[in-house]
Scaffold this motif. Structure first.
Motif, PDB file in Angstrom:
ATOM      1  N   LEU A   1      26.094 -13.608 -30.150  1.00 46.02           N
ATOM      2  CA  LEU A   1      25.875 -15.026 -29.858  1.00 46.02           C
ATOM      3  C   LEU A   1      24.438 -15.303 -29.423  1.00 46.02           C
ATOM      4  N   GLY A   2      23.830 -14.339 -28.723  1.00 48.32           N
ATOM      5  CA  GLY A   2      22.506 -14.575 -28.166  1.00 48.32           C
ATOM      6  C   GLY A   2      21.357 -14.001 -28.964  1.00 48.32           C
ATOM      7  N   GLU A   3      21.613 -13.474 -30.146  1.00 44.98           N
ATOM      8  CA  GLU A   3      20.533 -12.891 -30.935  1.00 44.98           C
ATOM      9  C   GLU A   3      19.506 -13.952 -31.329  1.00 44.98           C
ATOM     10  N   PHE A   4      18.242 -13.565 -31.269  1.00 46.80           N
ATOM     11  CA  PHE A   4      17.180 -14.501 -31.634  1.00 46.80           C
ATOM     12  C   PHE A   4      16.126 -13.846 -32.526  1.00 46.80           C
ATOM     13  N   GLY A   5      15.407 -12.865 -31.984  1.00 45.96           N
ATOM     14  CA  GLY A   5      14.295 -12.266 -32.726  1.00 45.96           C
ATOM     15  C   GLY A   5      14.691 -11.689 -34.063  1.00 45.96           C
ATOM     16  N   VAL A   6      15.788 -10.941 -34.085  1.00 46.61           N
ATOM     17  CA  VAL A   6      16.220 -10.292 -35.331  1.00 46.61           C
ATOM     18  C   VAL A   6      16.625 -11.330 -36.371  1.00 46.61           C
ATOM     19  N   VAL A   7      17.467 -12.300 -35.955  1.00 47.59           N
ATOM     20  CA  VAL A   7      17.958 -13.281 -36.925  1.00 47.59           C
ATOM     21  C   VAL A   7      16.840 -14.206 -37.397  1.00 47.59           C
ATOM     22  N   LEU A   8      15.870 -14.478 -36.530  1.00 43.14           N
ATOM     23  CA  LEU A   8      14.750 -15.325 -36.943  1.00 43.14           C
ATOM     24  C   LEU A   8      13.886 -14.616 -37.975  1.00 43.14           C
ATOM     25  N   MET A   9      13.655 -13.308 -37.790  1.00 39.82           N
ATOM     26  CA  MET A   9      12.795 -12.568 -38.701  1.00 39.82           C
ATOM     27  C   MET A   9      13.418 -12.430 -40.090  1.00 39.82           C
ATOM     28  N   ILE A  10      14.697 -12.102 -40.140  1.00 39.26           N
ATOM     29  CA  ILE A  10      15.309 -11.833 -41.447  1.00 39.26           C
ATOM     30  C   ILE A  10      15.987 -13.068 -42.037  1.00 39.26           C
ATOM     31  N   GLY A  11      16.353 -14.028 -41.180  1.00 35.86           N
ATOM     32  CA  GLY A  11      17.062 -15.203 -41.688  1.00 35.86           C
ATOM     33  C   GLY A  11      16.234 -16.462 -41.750  1.00 35.86           C
ATOM     34  N   GLY A  12      15.151 -16.485 -40.985  1.00 38.04           N
ATOM     35  CA  GLY A  12      14.357 -17.699 -40.949  1.00 38.04           C
ATOM     36  C   GLY A  12      15.061 -18.801 -40.175  1.00 38.04           C
ATOM     37  N   ASN A  13      14.845 -20.025 -40.587  1.00 38.79           N
ATOM     38  CA  ASN A  13      15.391 -21.176 -39.866  1.00 38.79           C
ATOM     39  C   ASN A  13      15.843 -22.227 -40.872  1.00 38.79           C
ATOM     40  N   ILE A  14      16.879 -21.876 -41.630  1.00 40.19           N
ATOM     41  CA  ILE A  14      17.378 -22.761 -42.684  1.00 40.19           C
ATOM     42  C   ILE A  14      18.615 -23.492 -42.169  1.00 40.19           C
ATOM     43  N   PRO A  15      18.561 -24.813 -41.994  1.00 44.01           N
ATOM     44  CA  PRO A  15      19.712 -25.559 -41.466  1.00 44.01           C
ATOM     45  C   PRO A  15      20.973 -25.341 -42.299  1.00 44.01           C
ATOM     46  N   GLY A  16      22.072 -25.052 -41.613  1.00 45.85           N
ATOM     47  CA  GLY A  16      23.348 -24.853 -42.284  1.00 45.85           C
ATOM     48  C   GLY A  16      23.515 -23.493 -42.921  1.00 45.85           C
TER      49      GLY A  16
END
Length: 223
Positions: free
Chosen positions: A156-171
């Motif tokens: 639930l609290g992941e940030f750095g990893v998901v931002l690096m590999i997933g970016g910031n795409i709404p939905g």
């Protein structure tokens, strides 16, 4: 207010926890057996997400699964599969990042079980796998529960990893932690507070549930 990041985060946490239960249980059992240099190396690699900055892990995952390099290029060319900037990539990153939270409690619990449990099972004709499923697992249910809750809450609290590999795409890849960051950057503290409060509440309830369950199990005899 858009609650899509919350639902996306819950979906990611649920899938990650399920995947890690499937692969984590047998892996923890294998690691709990007699130690070797090879197992020590594997265990060290599994533990690395606990000590590495999330952005470092995310950076190397981004390189590894980029459609222009190595594994990512092979997956893209042969299966038309792109993991970076996709929900599948978030799942993969979360599984790797949360792996030690699933493995640790289960491995420790298995190592603390008396060897007589397995030996008695073998004398009754059970195979090693049957012994694990029918004898050992029922006696470490509290640890499995704890591992699953910790994995879910950690995701639930992941940030750095998901931002690096997933970016910031709404939905698609904009999970709640990223939504909090975006809201703060846009000076929308009201939305940031709501996202944060929802995450805090869910995580707090889950941690309390772990403590209550473990306290109950501590009072109960081994099944």
């Amino acid at each position: 207010m858009d609650l899509t990041p919350i639902w996306l985060t819950l979906k990611l946490a649920a899938i990650t926890t399920l995947v890690l239960l499937i692969i984590g249980l047998p892996l923890a059992y294998w690691l709990s057996k007699r130690r070797s240099i090879f197992k020590i190396v594997i265990e060290a690699l599994i533990t690395m997400p606990l000590v590495l900055p999330p952005s470092v892990l995310g950076f190397y995952l981004l390189l590894a699964f980029s459609p222009r390099h190595g594994i990512g290029q092979w997956l893209h060319d042969n299966f038309d599969l792109q993991l970076v900037f996709s929900f599948k990539g978030l799942v993969l990153a979360s599984v790797i990042y949360s792996l030690p939270f699933m493995i640790g409690p289960i491995k420790s619990a298995l190592q603390q079980l008396p060897k007589s449990f397995s030996e008695a099972s073998y004398t009754l004709g059970y195979t090693e796998w049957q012994t694990f499923v029918n004898v050992l697992l029922p006696n470490i249910k509290a640890s499995v529960w704890t591992a699953a809750i910790l994995t879910f809450a950690h995701t639930l609290g992941e940030f750095g990893v998901v931002l690096m590999i997933g970016g910031n795409i709404p939905g698609v890849t904009r999970v709640a932690s990223i939504a909090v960051y975006d809201s703060v950057e846009n000076l929308d503290y009201h939305s940031a507070n709501i996202y944060s409060l929802i995450l805090f509440s869910i995580t707090f309830v889950m941690v309390i549930a772990v403590f209550v369950f473990n306290k109950y199990k501590a009072k109960s005899p081994l099944e």
